[in-house]
Design a protein around this motif. Structure first.
Motif, PDB file in Angstrom:
ATOM      1  N   LEU A 168     -13.400  -1.398 -10.294  1.00 20.95           N
ATOM      2  CA  LEU A 168     -12.965  -0.613  -9.099  1.00 20.95           C
ATOM      3  C   LEU A 168     -14.180   0.099  -8.254  1.00 20.95           C
TER       4      LEU A 168
ATOM      5  N   ARG B 172      -5.445   1.708  -9.153  1.00 16.38           N
ATOM      6  CA  ARG B 172      -5.905   2.012 -10.796  1.00 16.38           C
ATOM      7  C   ARG B 172      -4.669   0.876 -11.424  1.00 16.38           C
TER       8      ARG B 172
ATOM      9  N   SER C  11     -10.463  -7.578 -20.912  1.00 20.36           N
ATOM     10  CA  SER C  11      -9.515  -6.828 -19.988  1.00 20.36           C
ATOM     11  C   SER C  11     -10.033  -5.367 -19.484  1.00 20.36           C
TER      12      SER C  11
ATOM     13  N   PRO D  25     -12.118  -8.899 -16.764  1.00 21.08           N
ATOM     14  CA  PRO D  25     -12.593  -7.730 -16.345  1.00 21.08           C
ATOM     15  C   PRO D  25     -12.469  -7.310 -15.050  1.00 21.08           C
ATOM     16  N   VAL D  26     -12.206  -5.919 -14.723  1.00 23.05           N
ATOM     17  CA  VAL D  26     -11.862  -5.546 -13.163  1.00 23.05           C
ATOM     18  C   VAL D  26     -12.779  -4.350 -12.986  1.00 23.05           C
TER      19      VAL D  26
ATOM     20  N   TYR E 208     -18.912  -2.747 -16.492  1.00 24.90           N
ATOM     21  CA  TYR E 208     -18.757  -3.953 -15.898  1.00 24.90           C
ATOM     22  C   TYR E 208     -19.690  -4.896 -16.076  1.00 24.90           C
TER      23      TYR E 208
ATOM     24  N   ALA F  89      -5.854  -6.847 -14.870  1.00 27.38           N
ATOM     25  CA  ALA F  89      -6.793  -7.372 -16.100  1.00 27.38           C
ATOM     26  C   ALA F  89      -6.200  -7.890 -17.131  1.00 27.38           C
TER      27      ALA F  89
ATOM     28  N   ALA G   5      -4.855  -2.650 -11.117  1.00 22.49           N
ATOM     29  CA  ALA G   5      -5.991  -3.291 -11.686  1.00 22.49           C
ATOM     30  C   ALA G   5      -5.776  -3.341 -13.054  1.00 22.49           C
ATOM     31  N   LYS G   6      -5.245  -2.343 -13.717  1.00 20.37           N
ATOM     32  CA  LYS G   6      -4.905  -2.425 -15.303  1.00 20.37           C
ATOM     33  C   LYS G   6      -3.948  -3.557 -15.626  1.00 20.37           C
TER      34      LYS G   6
ATOM     35  N   VAL H 112     -11.001  -2.372 -17.422  1.00 16.35           N
ATOM     36  CA  VAL H 112     -10.947  -1.784 -16.081  1.00 16.35           C
ATOM     37  C   VAL H 112     -11.950  -0.531 -16.261  1.00 16.35           C
ATOM     38  N   THR H 113     -13.003  -0.885 -15.034  1.00 20.92           N
ATOM     39  CA  THR H 113     -13.941   0.444 -15.073  1.00 20.92           C
ATOM     40  C   THR H 113     -14.203   0.571 -13.576  1.00 20.92           C
ATOM     41  N   ASP H 114     -14.754   1.861 -13.139  1.00 25.20           N
ATOM     42  CA  ASP H 114     -15.367   1.865 -12.000  1.00 25.20           C
ATOM     43  C   ASP H 114     -16.942   2.236 -12.035  1.00 25.20           C
TER      44      ASP H 114
END
Length: 162
Positions: free
Chosen positions: A113, A97, A6, A110-111, A15, A104, A100-101, A8-10
């Motif tokens: 961004l 964002r 789960s 996993p997501v 990732y 996920a 995405a949260k 969530v990252t940029d």
């Protein structure tokens, strides 16, 4: 649930660590009325434009996306992050964002961004280069933009630079 599922990252490195065995990815270009969809192969080489989904309530969107995840054995999601040209983030980025949260958590995937600046213009230029009609471009622009976003991400994930 695995905490990596789960995330969530940029950050492409973070990732990539959540997906040590790779796997097919789903790319999304979130619009206010539609969601452009693209997929890539498990080896993270080629992104391919898919369909365009009409946006609805999150639960309905999630049902459609969950079916795609199951059908294609998707291991992670890449969502376009609409930053301003100066790199700052406005309301649309914050909405992405939040989406995405929620995604996920709902899909337990996993997501990543990924900066989507220039994705739509790049997709349009490519479609013009293919001599695609204006009407056909209008129908397909969102999924092609999703493919541009996803290709940028997989290039970085596969070692093409961050």
């Amino acid at each position: 649930m695995d905490e990596r599922a789960s995330i969530v990252t940029d950050n492409a490195l973070t990732y990539g660590d959540a997906l040590p065995e790779g796997g097919a990815l789903l790319g999304l270009d979130l619009g206010t009325k539609t969601i452009g969809v693209a997929t890539c192969d498990a080896g993270w080489r080629f992104a391919t434009a898919g369909k365009t989904i009409s946006r609805s309530k999150f639960a309905k969107d999630c049902t459609v996306l969950r079916a795609l995840v199951q059908e294609r054995s998707i291991r992670g999601v890449v969502i376009g992050l609409p930053r301003n040209m100066d790199g700052t983030e406005g309301p649309r980025a914050q909405a992405s964002r939040a989406y995405a949260k929620n995604l996920a958590k709902a899909l337990e995937l996993p997501v990543l961004l990924w900066d989507e600046r220039w994705s739509t213009s790049s997709a349009e230029a490519a479609m013009i280069g293919q001599d695609m009609s204006r009407a056909k471009r209008a129908r397909k622009i969102d999924s092609h933009a999703a493919a541009v976003i996803l290709q940028g991400a997989i290039d970085a994930l596969a070692g093409g630079g961050l």
